[in-house]
Write an enzyme that holds these catalytic residues in place. Structure first.
Site, mmCIF file in Angstrom:
data_model
loop_
_atom_site.group_PDB
_atom_site.id
_atom_site.type_symbol
_atom_site.label_atom_id
_atom_site.label_comp_id
_atom_site.label_asym_id
_atom_site.label_seq_id
_atom_site.Cartn_x
_atom_site.Cartn_y
_atom_site.Cartn_z
ATOM 1 N N HIS A 92 1.134 -0.977 -0.068
ATOM 2 C CA HIS A 92 0.102 0.237 0.120
ATOM 3 C C HIS A 92 0.423 1.102 -0.348
ATOM 4 O O HIS A 92 0.460 2.560 0.596
ATOM 5 C CB HIS A 92 -0.831 -0.332 1.411
ATOM 6 C CG HIS A 92 -2.063 -1.240 0.886
ATOM 7 N ND1 HIS A 92 -3.175 -0.956 0.551
ATOM 8 C CD2 HIS A 92 -1.748 -2.582 1.439
ATOM 9 C CE1 HIS A 92 -3.790 -2.399 0.834
ATOM 10 N NE2 HIS A 92 -3.028 -2.663 1.230
ATOM 11 N N ASN A 165 -10.581 -2.756 2.240
ATOM 12 C CA ASN A 165 -9.640 -2.548 1.029
ATOM 13 C C ASN A 165 -11.396 -2.434 0.300
ATOM 14 O O ASN A 165 -12.340 -2.111 0.436
ATOM 15 C CB ASN A 165 -9.569 -3.797 0.780
ATOM 16 C CG ASN A 165 -7.991 -4.241 0.396
ATOM 17 O OD1 ASN A 165 -7.284 -2.740 1.411
ATOM 18 N ND2 ASN A 165 -7.268 -5.172 1.181
ATOM 19 N N TYR A 379 0.648 -4.180 12.257
ATOM 20 C CA TYR A 379 1.249 -2.956 11.956
ATOM 21 C C TYR A 379 1.932 -2.136 12.378
ATOM 22 O O TYR A 379 2.873 -1.206 12.103
ATOM 23 C CB TYR A 379 -0.355 -1.859 11.566
ATOM 24 C CG TYR A 379 -1.051 -2.837 10.816
ATOM 25 C CD1 TYR A 379 -1.423 -4.284 10.331
ATOM 26 C CD2 TYR A 379 -2.019 -1.918 9.392
ATOM 27 C CE1 TYR A 379 -1.694 -4.481 8.941
ATOM 28 C CE2 TYR A 379 -2.623 -2.713 8.323
ATOM 29 C CZ TYR A 379 -2.406 -3.784 8.208
ATOM 30 O OH TYR A 379 -3.091 -4.353 6.958
HETATM 31 FE FE1 HDD Z 1 -2.175 -4.500 4.726
HETATM 32 C C1 HDD Z 1 -0.944 -1.672 5.324
HETATM 33 C C2 HDD Z 1 -5.716 -3.362 4.725
HETATM 34 C C3 HDD Z 1 -4.217 -7.872 5.504
HETATM 35 C C4 HDD Z 1 0.355 -6.209 6.760
HETATM 36 N N1 HDD Z 1 -2.504 -3.002 5.040
HETATM 37 C C5 HDD Z 1 -2.154 -1.806 4.974
HETATM 38 C C6 HDD Z 1 -3.016 -0.423 4.677
HETATM 39 C C7 HDD Z 1 -3.862 -1.195 4.274
HETATM 40 C C8 HDD Z 1 -4.280 -2.952 4.555
HETATM 41 C C9 HDD Z 1 -5.252 -0.765 3.829
HETATM 42 C C10 HDD Z 1 -2.732 0.596 4.056
HETATM 43 C C11 HDD Z 1 -2.869 1.493 5.218
HETATM 44 C C12 HDD Z 1 -2.208 2.836 5.003
HETATM 45 O O1 HDD Z 1 -2.927 3.461 4.022
HETATM 46 O O2 HDD Z 1 -1.338 3.213 5.484
HETATM 47 N N2 HDD Z 1 -4.205 -5.253 5.039
HETATM 48 C C13 HDD Z 1 -5.600 -4.862 4.787
HETATM 49 C C14 HDD Z 1 -6.147 -6.021 4.909
HETATM 50 C C15 HDD Z 1 -5.901 -7.069 4.530
HETATM 51 C C16 HDD Z 1 -4.485 -7.066 5.099
HETATM 52 C C17 HDD Z 1 -7.570 -5.472 4.026
HETATM 53 C C18 HDD Z 1 -6.976 -8.323 4.941
HETATM 54 C C19 HDD Z 1 -7.953 -8.304 5.896
HETATM 55 N N3 HDD Z 1 -2.319 -6.238 6.179
HETATM 56 C C20 HDD Z 1 -2.580 -7.385 5.822
HETATM 57 C C21 HDD Z 1 -1.768 -8.345 6.737
HETATM 58 C C22 HDD Z 1 -0.885 -8.251 6.771
HETATM 59 C C23 HDD Z 1 -1.086 -7.081 6.810
HETATM 60 C C24 HDD Z 1 -2.018 -9.947 6.472
HETATM 61 C C25 HDD Z 1 0.826 -8.626 7.830
HETATM 62 C C26 HDD Z 1 0.470 -9.840 8.487
HETATM 63 N N4 HDD Z 1 -0.717 -4.069 6.253
HETATM 64 C C27 HDD Z 1 0.228 -4.439 6.620
HETATM 65 C C28 HDD Z 1 1.474 -3.879 6.554
HETATM 66 C C29 HDD Z 1 1.086 -2.292 6.511
HETATM 67 C C30 HDD Z 1 -0.353 -2.631 6.248
HETATM 68 C C31 HDD Z 1 3.352 -4.628 5.802
HETATM 69 C C32 HDD Z 1 2.086 -1.932 5.348
HETATM 70 C C33 HDD Z 1 1.605 -0.869 5.727
HETATM 71 C C34 HDD Z 1 1.499 -0.105 6.869
HETATM 72 O O3 HDD Z 1 1.305 -1.699 7.381
HETATM 73 O O4 HDD Z 1 1.071 0.555 7.703
HETATM 74 O O5 HDD Z 1 1.527 -3.757 8.537
#
Ligand code: HDD
EC number: 1.11.1.6
Length: 711
Positions: A92, A165, A379
């Site tokens: 993202h 999402n 996160y």
């Molecule tokens: Fe995630 C970012 C949505 C599963 C780990 N995720 C991130 C963002 C969104 C989502 C919208 C961007 C937020 C922003 O604008 O800063 N992610 C989802 C949805 C998921 C999902 C709807 C499943 C239903 N995500 C998911 C899993 C993991 C992560 C299973 C880790 C085990 N997601 C992350 C992260 C991020 C992230 C690596 C990257 C940057 C951040 O968090 O802040 O931690």
């Protein structure tokens, strides 16, 4: 860009203006204001506050001599510059955002004790960040991808982040698979290709080996993955959450955001062209809509399932690859969200905002969804390396409006000067402060829902998570014929980019054939693969034959053509009265007409008036518009009929099924036939039909005829 709403607050007025909507976000604004910097009227100084007399020249020994190390002004400036970048989000990374507010429709106390859902008069500030998943910070907005839809509610009881999402399911069921999935979809490691897309071997290798991804991949191959606008997307919390009321009674819920402007997409050909012609298509659209006062709006709703009904469905509520069809459990509206203010500084606000699904407030709680549980860890962990330590909650955009005293201390980038001597609890030195708050119906301390857990520690997936195809089939079969064709084309396009034939074949035979044999056969034919046999997995099928709520065609929106961009094509000799008539008819519908000429120079109308244009037809091609109108004028029509640029503009618009109003002469020159959305004349009748066609988003009936048009 013409401002449709002349009274709309402008970005630069943001902090002080008191329109009703603007006043709503004041609490958060005031808390941010102290950190906003306006250098107007200020002297240029160093970070240490020293006035700078010369910002043009390094300190040197003589005007042609060597630079001197002692130049602390140059060194400070270059050092800061050298460290301006921070790591982009691991997923993202590409996104944009806006401020706004949330307002509850009423008191939802029976469902939750969360304060922001109790009182329709209560205004809760929000910040929303929309994003793509795969591409880096500078990648294109219109790539085929899932869109992130993350909302931070700055409630009086603490921040609540709904990190969702624009699709209601996910690729995997367990968080431990997330790094595998992300490594597969990200650009390939040897050459960092492709940027922003999933049409490559590693993605299709992974998803063809992991059938639990089947449902989400059909969504990703559908039009949902190429939205027309961030304003025209649904949002979903994906997981099942709990809402808990003051009596401690919990309900399972799925969160939904429904856009008032409807759910609409661009066509794949447009999406690809836009990625080159306007990489910033979505962020520009959101920015302009807010600047011109067309504030995007969504309704927040929940599907509610009593705890007693947990096992009533033919899927597991804890499985994030499943929806609850809206026909089984309708969405109950809770309130609305309006985005009404653009950020002042992209880095400080959009880049530094830090979401976490673990940011919840009393009255909201988690479930045991194993994907959600892993997210609760990930996160905050990622923010620590992205934002340089555990104090990222002190960055203005992340700061709650609720007080947040505790005994956490020190660490990188500590901005608070904590007073007192006792950074522990209990203490008798600082009077015992800050103290715990017992749980309670209002303003109580957070209390976790007391779910009973009695189990062995095992690494095992529940059998109830085992049906990967029923809902993928439900989704495909709930699409209109047009949407089904788009899905077939998307699979064919993406798999056509896959180099290894065994991966293409596995996706067709082991995944698609289990979803829908017609889908599998059509894709196989496009790829030149042998016709697939029926899938070998016994798919039990869904409780429903169809779920109409899944088709975008059933989400037209409630605001007509408000905020839709319409190209008004003019050239020298145009009839100024006709231009005026058409523009007024569009403005009456709150659309956004823009005058386009052959170049950026003003156009000379037949009566001699000079008409300034908003852009040239080359600068803003047809793909940037929802509809096209051509005002009357013999000379201007002749000029367009002789211009390759104008003809390409019009044919491309036709091919992309846009609503259009042409002159009879142009219709004949282009060899096109009138249809429901291709009209002639400039009278009210033509404009009414045009408006209706734009409301329908695209002239779907034209699809077959448009195939034959080269553009
Ligand atoms: Fe995630 C970012 C949505 C599963 C780990 N995720 C991130 C963002 C969104 C989502 C919208 C961007 C937020 C922003 O604008 O800063 N992610 C989802 C949805 C998921 C999902 C709807 C499943 C239903 N995500 C998911 C899993 C993991 C992560 C299973 C880790 C085990 N997601 C992350 C992260 C991020 C992230 C690596 C990257 C940057 C951040 O968090 O802040 O931690």
């Amino acid at each position: 860009m013409p401002s449709k709403n002349k009274d709309a607050p402008k970005h630069s007025e943001a902090a002080g203006t008191q329109t009703p909507d603007r006043a709503n976000t004041n609490a958060k604004l005031q808390s941010l204001e102290a950190d906003r910097s306006d250098a107007t009227g200020q002297a240029l100084r160093t970070n240490q506050g020293v006035r700078i007399s010369d910002n043009q020249n390094t300190l040197k020994a003589g005007d042609r001599g060597p630079s001197l190390l002692e130049d602390f002004i140059m060194r400070e400036k270059i050092t800061h510059f050298d460290h301006e970048r921070i790591p982009e989000r691991i997923v993202h990374a590409r996104g944009t955002g806006a401020h706004g507010y949330f307002q509850s429709y009423g008191c939802h106390a029976e469902l939750t004790k969360a304060g922001f859902l109790q009182d329709p008069k209560k205004i809760t500030p929000v910040f929303v960040r929309f994003s793509t998943v795969q591409g880096p910070r500078g990648s294109g907005d219109t790539v085929r991808d899932v869109r992130g839809f993350a909302v931070k509610f700055y409630t009086d009881e603490g921040n609540f982040d709904l990190v969702g999402n624009n699709m209601p399911v996910f690729f995997i069921q367990d968080a431990i698979k997330f790094p595998d999935f992300v490594h597969a979809v990200k650009p390939e490691p040897h050459n960092e290709i492709p940027t922003g897309g999933s049409a490559h071997d590693t993605f299709w290798d992974f998803v063809s080996l992991v059938p639990e991804s089947a449902h989400m991949v059909v969504w990703a191959m559908s039009d949902r993955a190429i939205p027309r606008s961030l304003r025209m997307m649904e949002g979903f919390g994906v997981h099942t959450f709990r809402l808990v009321n003051a009596e401690g009674v919990a309900h399972f819920v799925k969160f939904h955001w429904k856009p008032s402007e409807g759910v609409h997409s661009v066509l794949w050909d447009e999406a690809q062209k836009l990625a080159g012609k306007d990489t910033d298509y979505h962020r520009r659209d959101l920015w302009e809509a807010i600047e011109t006062g067309d504030y995007p709006e969504w309704e927040l709703g929940v599907q509610i399932v009593p705890e007693a009904d947990e096992h009533k469905f033919d899927f597991d509520l804890l499985d994030p690859t499943k929806i609850i069809p809206e026909e089984l459990v309708p969405v109950t509206p809770l309130g609305k969200m309006v985005l009404n203010r653009n950020p002042d500084n992209f880095f400080s606000e959009v880049e530094q905002i830090a979401f976490c699904p673990g940011h919840i407030v009393p009255g909201i709680d988690f479930t045991n969804d194993p994907l959600l549980q892993g997210r609760l860890f990930s996160y905050t962990d990622t923010q620590i390396s992205r934002l340089g330590g555990p104090n990222f909650h002190q960055i203005p955009i992340n700061r709650p409006v609720a007080p947040n005293h505790n005994n956490q201390r020190d660490a990188m980038h500590q901005h608070i000067v904590h007073k007192g001597r006792a950074a522990y609890e209990p203490n008798s030195i600082d009077g015992g402060w800050p103290k715990e708050t017992p749980p309670g119906p209002r303003d109580g301390g957070f209390e976790t829902y007391q779910e009973r857990v009695d189990a062995h520690k095992i690494r095992q997936r529940s059998d109830s998570f085992g049906d990967h195809f029923s809902q993928a089939r439900l989704f495909f079969q709930s699409m209109s014929p047009t949407e089904q064709q788009h899905i077939i084309k998307a699979y064919s396009f993406e798999l056509g980019k896959v180099e290894r034939e065994h991966i293409r074949a596995r996706q067709v035979n082991e995944i698609l054939a289990n979803i829908d044999l017609k889908l599998a056969a059509a894709v196989a034919e496009n790829l030149g693969l042998p016709a697939p046999k029926a899938g070998t997995v016994k798919v039990k099928g869904s409780q429903l034959a169809e779920s109409p709520a899944l088709s975008q065609m059933n989400h037209p929106g409630k605001v007509g053509i408000k905020g839709r961009k319409i190209a008004v094509l003019i050239a020298n000799g145009v009839d100024a009265a006709s231009v005026d008539k058409m523009v007024k008819a569009l403005e009456a519908q709150s659309a956004r007409p823009m005058l386009l000429g052959p170049t950026s120079a003003p156009v000379k109308a037949a009566d001699g008036t000079q008409l300034p244009v908003d852009a040239s037809m080359e600068g803003m091609p047809s793909i940037m518009f929802d509809g096209i109108v051509v005002p009357a004028g013999k000379a201007s029509t002749d000029a367009m009929a002789a211009s390759g640029l104008a003809k390409h503009f019009l044919l491309e618009g036709y091919k992309h099924l846009k609503a259009m109003v042409l002159t009879q002469e142009l219709l004949a020159t282009l060899g096109l036939k009138e249809d429901k959305g291709l009209l002639t004349g400039d009278d009210q009748k033509a404009m009414d039909a045009f408006v209706k066609a734009v409301e329908g988003h695209r002239v779907w009936e034209r699809e077959a005829a448009a195939e034959a048009v080269p553009a």
